[in-house]
Design an enzyme around this catalytic site. Structure first.
Site, mmCIF file in Angstrom:
data_model
loop_
_atom_site.group_PDB
_atom_site.id
_atom_site.type_symbol
_atom_site.label_atom_id
_atom_site.label_comp_id
_atom_site.label_asym_id
_atom_site.label_seq_id
_atom_site.Cartn_x
_atom_site.Cartn_y
_atom_site.Cartn_z
ATOM 1 N N ASP A 750 0.795 -1.351 -0.059
ATOM 2 C CA ASP A 750 0.123 0.133 0.036
ATOM 3 C C ASP A 750 0.954 1.263 0.213
ATOM 4 O O ASP A 750 2.036 1.164 -0.628
ATOM 5 C CB ASP A 750 -1.005 -0.156 1.387
ATOM 6 C CG ASP A 750 -2.129 0.602 0.720
ATOM 7 O OD1 ASP A 750 -2.302 2.063 1.268
ATOM 8 O OD2 ASP A 750 -3.198 -0.042 0.514
ATOM 9 N N HIS A 793 -3.457 6.201 4.430
ATOM 10 C CA HIS A 793 -4.097 4.966 3.693
ATOM 11 C C HIS A 793 -3.399 3.705 4.225
ATOM 12 O O HIS A 793 -4.200 2.940 4.721
ATOM 13 C CB HIS A 793 -4.159 5.100 2.181
ATOM 14 C CG HIS A 793 -5.164 3.921 1.606
ATOM 15 N ND1 HIS A 793 -4.469 2.742 1.232
ATOM 16 C CD2 HIS A 793 -6.297 4.050 1.508
ATOM 17 C CE1 HIS A 793 -5.620 2.065 0.680
ATOM 18 N NE2 HIS A 793 -6.635 3.103 0.938
ATOM 19 N N SER A 956 -11.414 -0.219 0.428
ATOM 20 C CA SER A 956 -10.176 -0.573 0.968
ATOM 21 C C SER A 956 -10.188 -0.688 2.478
ATOM 22 O O SER A 956 -9.142 -1.518 2.924
ATOM 23 C CB SER A 956 -9.253 0.864 0.954
ATOM 24 O OG SER A 956 -9.012 1.104 -0.639
#
EC number: 3.4.21.62
Length: 1337
Positions: A750, A793, A956
Site C-alpha cells: 500500500d 491510507h 479499501s
C-alpha cells in the site's frame, strides 16, 4: 422483515402474560434490544458493572487458558518428545548400524566366496570342451601366408563368430546345469550375467595365452578378437542371453528388491510387536517420562501413567488402522456436503477430572490425477504412495521464499511447455518483419535475422496484418490527444482480457470458485506477447500522463529460469549493450541504460528514457525489436508500467441509505444441518424455551454469558465503535483460538505505515536490507524505510488488519500477527505496476501467505497478471492468498472490471463493502461473477500517522477485515503444525460466511465474512472432516463418557490423511500432567483407485445414557448463537420462515384484541379509583353517604322538571358554580330562597368555574313525576328531622332563581367530551348517575 415480526411477537407475548395493572415502570421498548439479540447479534454493548470483576476475570481466564495455550503446549510437548526420541533412538541406531554393517560384510564375504566357487567349478567343466572347440579354429588361422587377402580375412572373421557362438552356448549350458545342482547355496542371489562375462573372459584369456606360446604372429589379431568378444558378443547378445538364461530367475535388481522387502517385513514385524506393548522412552525431562503407547486404533503420548490408566477410547469406527479408510466418491456438485458420519467415544475410568480439547494435526493430501496410467493401475495404493514425494518441513515461514513449480499437474506442465514454444514469438516476428520492410535503411541486420526465423504461415499472416496498420495509427493518435489516459483496446491488444472473459463463461453460476486460467483445452489460453504498436501506445500515454525522465519497460521472464546463472547474465548484458548502442547512434546526449532484476518472480525492468514522441516513434519500435531479438526465447510477456490508485473516502455524515438505490438485504441466520439436525438451527429457532423465559422474566445464568465474554476482551474496545468487529464475530474467534500467531505474516502492499505508531510497532516488521531483495539502497528505503511518508491510507489499512491489543487506541482483527508494510503508492495516492510487482516479490521472499491489495486499476496489466498467477507457487506450492478491494464507483465489475480484484485465480479474493444495516454500501462495486464476499467498509475507525485516528470509508477498509480473518485461519493451521492450501483457506471463508439474502444477487456468494465460523471450521478439521462446535473443549468427570460425532466430505479428488488429536489436561491447575491421543484418519475420494468401494454412510450405533458428559456452558452459548455453517442456503429455512410469519400475524391479531379490551378495563379502573378517592367527611358511616347521593339526584331531577314545558324540542344548558354545590352538605336542608337572581347570576358568570353541560331531550313524560316529588318534599336531616312541605308558590319562586339559556346560542366547540347526551326516557337514570359523578368530580 422476519426479524421485526419476530421481535414484535415476543414483545406481545410478554405483554399478554404480564398481568399487573398499576405498574408505572413498565417500559417495553427498553427490552427490544434484548429480544433482537436472540435472533441476531448486531451490536455488542460492553458492560463494566460486574461485581467482583477481578475474581471473575481470574476465574474466566483460568477456565479458558488451556484453550488459548493448548497449541503452544502441544507444540512444546511434541518438540520435547522428538528430542528425547531422537536422543534415545540415536544410541539404539548406532548399535543397530553396527550390527547391520557386520551382517552386510558377512553377506558380502559369503556371496564373494559363492561366486568364486561357482566360477571355479564352471571353469573346470568348460576348459576341456573349449580347448577341443578352439583347436580347429587355431589350425585354420595358422595355415597359409602371413599376408592374407580380404576374402580370407572375412572367412576368418566368420569362423571366429561361429567359435564365439559355440562358446556362448557352452557357457550357457554349463550355467543351466549349475542351477540344477542342489549343493549350491543362494542360487537366487547370484548375478549370472556377471558370471557369464567372467567365465568367458577367463576362457578367452587362457586360450590367447596358449596361442601366444604357439606363435606371436597372430597376437594383434587375438587382441582384436578379445576386444570384439567383450564389446560385441557380450553387449549384442546380452538381451538374448538374458531372455534364455534368466528365464524364471530373478535379476540383480529384483534380488535387491527382495532384500529390501525382507528387511521391511522384519521392521513391520518388529513394529507390530511394539504396537501391542508399552513403549517407554527411558529419557527423562523435568516432568518425568514421556510415554508412547500404541494401540490397535490409536496412540497415546503422555508424561504420566494416570492418563494411561484413567482414559480409554473407542476409535474402531473411524481410525484408518481399523477400517483402512473412509471411501467417499468425489462429486464436483456436492463437494461441500458432509455425507458420512462416525463416532469417537471417550471415557474417564479414574478419579480425576480432566479437561479435553480437540484439534487436528499433520494433514496430507495426495492428488492422484495423472498417477494412474494404464501400466500403474495394477499397483496398490501403498505402492503409489511411495511415488509421492514427502513434503518438507511444514514450518515454511522461516528463510527465503521461492517459487516451487514441482507440484504442477501434468496438464499444467504441458501447458507451460506450450507457452514456452514458438507461440509467444509469432506476433512479434510478424511485426518485426513488417517494420523491417518499411525501414530497410535503419534495420538491415535485424531484418536478416528475423527473416530466417519466419515460415510461410507467418508470412501469410503478416500480409493480413498490413491492412490494419493505418487504422491502428489513427487510433493511437486519437488516444494520445484524448484527455483520459485510458485506451480503447483492439482485437490484437490483450489476449489476456479475452481469456478472462472466457473463464467467466466456464464458471458455474452461484459458486464461489474461480477457474484456473491454465486450461489447456481453452483455445484463448495462449499467452501471446503484446505487439510493438501496443507498447508504443503505452509509452505515449504514459508520457502524456506522467512527466518522468524514465519509463519502466517490464519483461516477465519464464519462471523456471535462473536469472543469476552465467548464461542468463550474459544474455541480459548483451541485450543491454545492443540497446545502448542503438540509443547512442540516434541520441548523442544519451549515456547508458539501467535495468532491474527481481527473483524468484523473474521479471526484468529496463528503464527507457523519455526521448521519444510522435515524431520519432519509429525509432522506439526499432529499439523494442532489437530488445526482443535478444530476449524473445526467455520472455513470456512485456509491457510498460501501469498506474494504480487506492480505494478510500473520507468520513461521510449522511445516512447510509441516502445514496443507496440498490435492493435492500436482510440479515438472517443460516441453517445448520450437521449431525442429523441434533443441533440444527430450526430446532433451536422453533423451540419454546426462549418464549417461556421471556414470559416468566427469568434471568438465567446464560443471559449473562455474553457479558462475561465481552468483559474479557481488550479495554480499548470500549473507547470507540466496534460494530465492524462485532458483525463479523471476531470476539468469539479470539475467545476460541486467541489473537493469532506471530509466525503468520501479512504483507500490506500500500502506501506504507507509520513505524512509530503505538498500535502498530508491536506487530510491524521492517525487513532489513539484503541483497536478496535485489534493490539499490535508495530504492529499498523508498519501499520500506521511508514508508511513514504517506497520507495515512496504508496505516489505516494496517491498523484494521493487526492493530496491537495493548489497552491503547484500536485493536485489529488479528492483533498478534506479523505485519510487513511495503510502500508502492506515492503521496498522490498513485503507484506504478513496476513498484507493485517489486513489492509482491519482497512478499514472496519473506514467505508471507497473505497479501492485501486495497488498490487497483481499470487497465488490464498483463505483467501484474502473470505476477499474481505465480503467487500460487509460493510456500512449497501451497500458494499465497491475495485479498483485493473491489472498488468504490458503484459499478458492476462483471461489466467494467477492476484489477487485480477481478483476476480469476483460485487464490485471489475480491471484497465488497457492507454497511451497518447489513446492506451493500452504496459506493461499493459489485459483481455476481467477480466479487466474492462482503466485509465492513463503512465508517471504519483506525490508525493514521502521528499517533492519530480517523474514520475512513471504502472497500479499501473492507479488504483488511478479510485479511485479518485469513490470518486467524492461518494461525490455527500453524498452531496445528501445517500450512494450508491458499484455495482451501478461501473456501473456508466462503462456506462459513453469513448469508445476506436479497431480491437481486450482487456478489458470488452474497454473504458476510464470519471470523468465528472460519476459525471453528479450521480448528475442527477443515473442509474434509468436521467435528461439532460443542466438542472444541469440555470437561470429562469421573465415570463419565463423551460421544464425539465426526462427519466427512469429499472436498477434492484424491487421498487425504490427518490425525485427530485429543489433548488431555487435569483440571488441577498446579498439575504438569499432559497427554495426547492421536487417531489416524484417511479419506479416499478418487474412484479410479483400485478396489475402490464406497463406505457406509453410517457407522456403529451408540446409545447415549445418563453418564454422558455435559457440554461446556460458555462454549455452548457460543456454538448455539454462532452463525456457523458449512452449508449453502437451506431451502428448509423458507418453510420455517413462512410458519413463523403466520404465527407472528396471529400473535399480533390476538394482541390487538387484547389491548383494545384492556383499554376499556383500564378506563373503568381509573373511574373507580376516582370514586374511591372522593369520600366527604362523615360521622355516620357509608350508609349516610349513599343516602346523601340518592337525595341529591332526586332533588336535581325535580328541580328542572317544570321549566321543560315550553322547551320540548329545545336544548338547555345550566351552569352551576362551585359555591352552590358546596352548600349541599350532609345533615342540612338547603334554603333556595336565600339565593337571589343577582347572586346566582354572579356565581354562574364566574369564568373560573367548572361547568356541567346537560343536554336533555324528550323530558315531557317526566314533568309530572318531578313536580310531585318536589311537592312531597325532601328530608336532609335524617330520620329524626322534620319534613318541610314546599308550596307551589315557593317552588315557582325557586324556579325563577335559575336562568335557562337556549342551546342554539351555544357554539359547537363548547361541547366537550364530558357532555352527557340523553336520547330517550329509558336511559335518564343512567344519564343522571353520570351527571352526578361528574358533578362530584
Amino acid at each position: 422483515m422476519l426479524n421485526i415480526i419476530y421481535v414484535v411477537s415476543l414483545i406481545l407475548i410478554k405483554f399478554i402474560f404480564y398481568k399487573e395493572c398499576n405498574n408505572n415502570n413498565n417500559n417495553y421498548l427498553s427490552n427490544i434490544e434484548l429480544y433482537n439479540y436472540k435472533l441476531r447479534k448486531r451490536n455488542r454493548i460492553l458492560n463494566n458493572n460486574i461485581n467482583d470483576r477481578k475474581s471473575f476475570l481470574s476465574d474466566l481466564e483460568q477456565n479458558y487458558k488451556p484453550l488459548f495455550d493448548i497449541y503452544e503446549l502441544s507444540a512444546n510437548f511434541e518438540k520435547r518428545r522428538k528430542e528425547l526420541e531422537k536422543k534415545t533412538k540415536g544410541e539404539e541406531n548406532e548399535i543397530e548400524k553396527k550390527k547391520e554393517n557386520d551382517l552386510e560384510k558377512k553377506k558380502e564375504n559369503d556371496l564373494e566366496k559363492e561366486y568364486n566357487d561357482v566360477i571355479n567349478l564352471l571353469e573346470l567343466s568348460l576348459s576341456s570342451e573349449y580347448k577341443e572347440l578352439n583347436a580347429d579354429v587355431s589350425n585354420n588361422d595358422n595355415s597359409g601366408h602371413e599376408e592374407n587377402n580380404k576374402h580370407k580375412l572375412n572367412k576368418k572373421n566368420s569362423s571366429n563368430y561361429k567359435n564365439d557362438k559355440s562358446l556362448d552356448e557352452l557357457i550357457k549350458g554349463a550355467i543351466l546345469k549349475l542351477k540344477q545342482n542342489p549343493n549350491i547355496k543362494n542360487k537366487n542371489m547370484l548375478d549370472y550375467d556377471k558370471i557369464f562375462k567372467i567365465i568367458k573372459e577367463k576362457l578367452i584369456n587362457k586360450n590367447l595365452a596358449s596361442n601366444k606360446i604357439r606363435g606371436g604372429d597372430n597376437e594383434k589379431l587375438k587382441e582384436e578378437k578379445k576386444q570384439s568378444d567383450i564389446s560385441t558378443n557380450v553387449e549384442v547378445k546380452k538381451d538374448i542371453i538374458n531372455d534364455q538364461l534368466n528365464k524364471g530367475i530373478p535379476t540383480k535388481k529384483e534380488n535387491k528388491d527382495d532384500m529390501i522387502n525382507k528387511e521391511s517385513n522384519k521392521e513391520d514385524i518388529t513394529n507390530e510387536g511394539k504396537s501391542n506393548s508399552l513403549n517407554n522412552l527411558n529419557t527423562l525431562n523435568n516432568d518425568g517420562n514421556i510415554i508412547t503407547k500404541v494401540y490397535d486404533h490409536y496412540t497415546i503420548v503422555t508424561n504420566s501413567n494416570d492418563i494411561l490408566n484413567d482414559i480409554s477410547i473407542d476409535a474402531s469406527d473411524i481410525s484408518k488402522n481399523s477400517i483402512g479408510g473412509i471411501n467417499i466418491p468425489f462429486n464436483e456438485n456436492d463437494n461441500s456436503s458432509f455425507t458420512h458420519q462416525r463416532y469417537i467415544v471417550l471415557s474417564n475410568n479414574g478419579e480425576k477430572k480432566y479437561k479435553i480439547v480437540l484439534m487436528t494435526k499433520n494433514p496430507k493430501f495426495m492428488d492422484m490425477d495423472g498417477i494412474y496410467d494404464e501400466e500403474e493401475k495394477k499397483e496398490s495404493l501403498i505402492e503409489l504412495n511411495q511415488k509421492v514425494n514427502k513434503e518438507e518441513n511444514t514450518n515454511l515461514y522461516d528463510g527465503t521464499g521461492t517459487l516451487y513449480y514441482g507440484k504442477k499437474s501434468k496438464k499444467e506442465k504441458e501447458n507451460t511447455q506450450q507457452k514456452g514454444g514458438n507461440n509467444p514469438n509469432v506476433d512479434i516476428n510478424i511485426l518485426n518483419n513488417n517494420n523491417n520492410n518499411n525501414n530497410n535503411n535503419n534495420n538491415n541486420n535485424n531484418s536478416n535475422n528475423n527473416s530466417n526465423s519466419m515460415n510461410d504461415e507467418e508470412i501469410n499472416y503478416n500480409n493480413n496484418n498490413n491492412n490494419k496498420e493505418s487504422p491502428s495509427m489513427f487510433r493511437r493518435f486519437i488516444n494520445f490527444l484524448s484527455f483520459s489516459g485510458n485506451e480503447n483496446e483492439t482485437e490484437d491488444t490483450l489476449i489476456y482480457h479475452n481469456k478472462n472473459d472466457n473463464s467467466y463463461k466456464n464458471k458455474k453460476e452461484g459458486t464461489g470458485k474461480n477457474n484456473d486460467n491454465n486450461d489447456p483445452n481453452n483455445n484463448n489460453n495462449k499467452k501471446i506477447l503484446l505487439n510493438v504498436d501496443k507498447l508504443v501506445d503505452q509509452y505515449l500515454l504514459n508520457l502524456k500522463n506522467n512527466h518522468t525522465s524514465k519509463q519502466e519497460l517490464i519483461l516477465v521472464l519464464k519462471g523456471e529460469l535462473d536469472l543469476h546463472s552465467k548464461n542468463m547474465k550474459n544474455v541480459t548484458n548483451n541485450a543491454k549493450k545492443n540497446l545502448e548502442k542503438y540509443f547512442k547512434e540516434h541520441f548523442k546526449e544519451f549515456d547508458k541504460i539501467s535495468y532491474d532484476i527481481s527473483t524468484p518472480i523473474n521479471f526484468l525492468c529496463i528503464f527507457i528514457p523519455t526521448v521519444f514522441d510522435m515524431n520519432n516513434m519509429d525509432l522506439l519500435k526499432q529499439a523494442l525489436l532489437i530488445l526482443h531479438s535478444d530476449l524473445h526465447e526467455y520472455v513470456e510477456n512485456w509491457s510498460f508500467s501501469s498506474t494504480y490508485h487506492t480505494y478510500e473516502a473520507d468520513y461521510i455524515k449522511e445516512q447510509d441509505s441516502v445514496y443507496d438505490r440498490s435492493p435492500k438485504k436482510k440479515y438472517i441466520k443460516a441453517s445448520k444441518k450437521l449431525y442429523n439436525n441434533k443441533y440444527s438451527f430450526l430446532n433451536k429457532f422453533l423451540n419454546i424455551e426462549p418464549l417461556i423465559l421471556f414470559a416468566k422474566k427469568l434471568n438465567s445464568k446464560r443471559s449473562n454469558i455474553e457479558k462475561e465474554i465481552l468483559n474479557f476482551l481488550p479495554k480499548e474496545l470500549r473507547d470507540y465503535s466496534t460494530w465492524n468487529l462485532s458483525i463479523i464475530r471476531v470476539f468469539n474467534a479470539w475467545f476460541l483460538a486467541g489473537y493469532g500467531n506471530k509466525n503468520v505474516k501479512v504483507c500490506v502492499v500500500d502506501s506504507g505505515a507509520d513505524i512509530n505508531r503505538v498500535d502498530l510497532n508491536g506487530n510491524l516488521y521492517i525487513p532489513e536490507y539484503n541483497e536478496k531483495y535485489e534493490m539499490t539502497q535508495d530504492f529499498y528505503n523508498f519501499m520500506v524505510k521511508k514508508s511513514y511518508r504517506c497520507l495515512g491510507h496504508g496505516s489505516h489499512v494496517t491498523g484494521i488488519i493487526g492493530g496491537v491489543a495493548n489497552d491503547l487506541g484500536v485493536v485489529g482483527v488479528a492483533p498478534n500477527i506479523t505485519l510487513i508494510s511495503l510502500r508502492f503508492i506515492d503521496g498522490k495516492k498513485y503507484g506504478g505496476s513496476f513498484h507493485a510487482i517489486k513489492a509482491l516479490n519482497v512478499c514472496i521472499l519473506n514467505k508471507a501467505p497473505i497479501i492485501n491489495a486495497s488498490w487497483g486499476s481499470s487497465h488490464f496489466d498483463v505483467n501484474l497478471h502473470l505476477t499474481v498467477e505465480r503467487l500460487k507457487y509460493t510456500l512449497n506450492g501451497k500458494g499465497s492468498v491475495l485479498i483485493a478491494a473491489s472498488g468504490n464507483k458503484s459499478n458492476d465489475n462483471d461489466i467494467s472490471p477492476l484489477y487485480p480484484a477481478t483476476f480469476t485465480f483460485p487464490h485471489v479474493y475480491s471484497v465488497a463493502s457492507i454497511s451497518r444495516n447489513f446492506e451493500i454500501s452504496p459506493f461499493s462495486n459489485y459483481g455476481y461473477k467477480s466479487v466474492h464476499i462482503l466485509a465492513p467498509g463503512h465508517h471504519i475507525y483506525s490508525t493514521i500517522p502521528n499517533n492519530s485516528y480517523k474514520i475512513f470509508t471504502g472497500t479499501s477498509m473492507a479488504a483488511p477485515h478479510v485479511c485479518g480473518v485469513s490470518a486467524l485461519v492461518y494461525s490455527v493451521c500453524y498452531n496445528q503444525g501445517f500450512i494450508p492450501q491458499a484455495e482451501e483457506v478461501l473456501d473456508i471463508l466462503t462456506r462459513t460466511s453469513i448469508k445476506i439474502i436479497s431480491t437481486k444477487k450482487r456478489t458470488i456468494n452474497d454473504s458476510l465474512v464470519n471470523a468465528e465460523g472460519a476459525v471453528l471450521t479450521t480448528l475442527l478439521g477443515g473442509l474434509w472432516m468436521q467435528m461439532d462446535c460443542y466438542f472444541v473443549k469440555f470437561n470429562l468427570e469421573k465415570g463419565k463418557k463423551k460421544h464425539i460425532p465426526v462427519v466427512f466430505s469429499a472436498y477434492k479428488k484424491g487421498v487425504y490423511e490427518t490425525d485427530i488429536v485429543i489433548a488431555i489436561i487435569p483440571i488441577d491447575g498446579k498439575s504438569k500432567i499432559y497427554g495426547e491421543i492421536h487417531i489416524p484418519i484417511k479419506i479416499v475420494t478418487d474412484v479410479n483407485i483400485p478396489n475402490f468401494q464406497e463406505s457406509p454412510r453410517r457407522g456403529k450405533n451408540y446409545t447415549i445414557d445418563s453418564n454422558e458428559a455435559q457440554h461446556d456452558e460458555v462454549l455452548s452459548y457460543i456454538c448455539e448463537n454462532a452463525l456457523y455453517n458449512l452449508y449453502e442456503y437451506d431451502s428448509h429455512y423458507l418453510l420455517a420462515s413462512v410458519i413463523l410469519f403466520f404465527l407472528a400475524l396471529l400473535s399480533i391479531f390476538v394482541g390487538m384484541i387484547y389491548m383494545k379490551s384492556r383499554k376499556h378495563s383500564d378506563k373503568k379502573c381509573s373511574k373507580n379509583l376516582i370514586k374511591s378517592n372522593y369520600i366527604p367527611e362523615m360521622d355516620d358511616g357509608m350508609e349516610e353517604t349513599q343516602q346523601l347521593q340518592q337525595e341529591r339526584r332526586q332533588y336535581f331531577r325535580e328541580l328542572f322538571g317544570e321549566n321543560l314545558e315550553k322547551n320540548y324540542d329545545q336544548h338547555f344548558v345550566q351552569d352551576f358554580g362551585q359555591d352552590f354545590r358546596q352548600d349541599f352538605k350532609l345533615g342540612s336542608t338547603p334554603d333556595l330562597k336565600q339565593y337571589s337572581d343577582i347572586d346566582l347570576q354572579n356565581k354562574i358568570q364566574q369564568p373560573e368555574r367548572k361547568t356541567v353541560k346537560i343536554i336533555i331531550n324528550n323530558f315531557e313524560d317526566r314533568k309530572k313525576e318531578t313536580i310531585r316529588r318536589l311537592l312531597k318534599g325532601l328530608n336532609y336531616d335524617g330520620e329524626n328531622a322534620k319534613k318541610h312541605d314546599f308550596t307551589n308558590e315557593s317552588i315557582s319562586n325557586s324556579r325563577k332563581n335559575f336562568k335557562f339559556s337556549n342551546n342554539t346560542e351555544m357554539k359547537k366547540n363548547t361541547i366537550k367530551s364530558e357532555d352527557v347526551k340523553i336520547a330517550s326516557d329509558d336511559n335518564v337514570n343512567k344519564a343522571m348517575n353520570q351527571l352526578d359523578d361528574m358533578f362530584m368530580k
